[in-house]
Design a protein around this motif. Sequence first.
Motif, PDB file in Angstrom:
ATOM      1  N   GLU A 226      -2.688   1.394 -58.792  1.00 59.78           N
ATOM      2  CA  GLU A 226      -3.091   1.996 -60.374  1.00 59.78           C
ATOM      3  C   GLU A 226      -2.150   1.242 -61.525  1.00 59.78           C
ATOM      4  O   GLU A 226      -1.696   0.973 -60.936  1.00 59.78           O
ATOM      5  CB  GLU A 226      -2.355   3.304 -60.887  1.00 59.78           C
ATOM      6  CG  GLU A 226      -2.818   4.896 -59.471  1.00 59.78           C
ATOM      7  CD  GLU A 226      -2.506   6.144 -60.133  1.00 59.78           C
ATOM      8  OE1 GLU A 226      -1.381   5.927 -60.966  1.00 59.78           O
ATOM      9  OE2 GLU A 226      -2.924   6.857 -59.572  1.00 59.78           O
ATOM     10  N   VAL A 227      -3.232   0.944 -62.076  1.00 61.85           N
ATOM     11  CA  VAL A 227      -2.808   0.024 -63.431  1.00 61.85           C
ATOM     12  C   VAL A 227      -1.578   0.501 -63.985  1.00 61.85           C
ATOM     13  O   VAL A 227      -0.942   1.836 -63.942  1.00 61.85           O
ATOM     14  CB  VAL A 227      -3.122   0.230 -64.745  1.00 61.85           C
ATOM     15  CG1 VAL A 227      -2.957  -0.148 -65.785  1.00 61.85           C
ATOM     16  CG2 VAL A 227      -5.074  -0.303 -64.218  1.00 61.85           C
TER      17      VAL A 227
ATOM     18  N   SER B 242      -2.397  -4.798 -63.631  1.00 58.70           N
ATOM     19  CA  SER B 242      -3.417  -4.561 -65.505  1.00 58.70           C
ATOM     20  C   SER B 242      -4.201  -4.227 -65.070  1.00 58.70           C
ATOM     21  O   SER B 242      -5.187  -3.473 -66.270  1.00 58.70           O
ATOM     22  CB  SER B 242      -2.567  -5.728 -65.870  1.00 58.70           C
ATOM     23  OG  SER B 242      -3.218  -7.131 -65.700  1.00 58.70           O
ATOM     24  N   SER B 243      -4.936  -4.467 -63.796  1.00 63.12           N
ATOM     25  CA  SER B 243      -6.067  -3.956 -63.416  1.00 63.12           C
ATOM     26  C   SER B 243      -6.480  -4.276 -62.130  1.00 63.12           C
ATOM     27  O   SER B 243      -5.708  -4.007 -61.658  1.00 63.12           O
ATOM     28  CB  SER B 243      -7.024  -4.700 -64.494  1.00 63.12           C
ATOM     29  OG  SER B 243      -7.934  -5.753 -63.363  1.00 63.12           O
TER      30      SER B 243
ATOM     31  N   ASP C 259     -10.222  -3.330 -59.447  1.00 65.08           N
ATOM     32  CA  ASP C 259     -11.113  -3.351 -59.629  1.00 65.08           C
ATOM     33  C   ASP C 259     -11.815  -3.228 -58.357  1.00 65.08           C
ATOM     34  O   ASP C 259     -11.872  -4.205 -57.392  1.00 65.08           O
ATOM     35  CB  ASP C 259     -12.065  -4.439 -60.023  1.00 65.08           C
ATOM     36  CG  ASP C 259     -13.622  -4.866 -60.276  1.00 65.08           C
ATOM     37  OD1 ASP C 259     -14.374  -4.221 -59.312  1.00 65.08           O
ATOM     38  OD2 ASP C 259     -14.036  -5.855 -60.036  1.00 65.08           O
TER      39      ASP C 259
END
Length: 75
Positions: free
Chosen positions: A47-48, A66-67, A69
Amino acid sequence: MGALDAAAGRVAGGATVAFRPSGSSMVPLTRSRPHMVVAPVDPSKLEVGGIVLARVAETVYLHLVSSVDLARKRV
């Protein structure tokens, strides 16, 4: 081989590892030499805001997520 390399190798082998990383790159999230525990994790559960060990160009870093995908398998 540094402490992060050793920790990453053990985690890659399935172990949970406790260590005290040094440095100031994660301030203000954490200070130098905190007690940290890292463990293998299912990438779909990242998770972020989480903190991970990441290998980039043969160097291991303690890194803030931070992200995420999942489709491209990138964090």
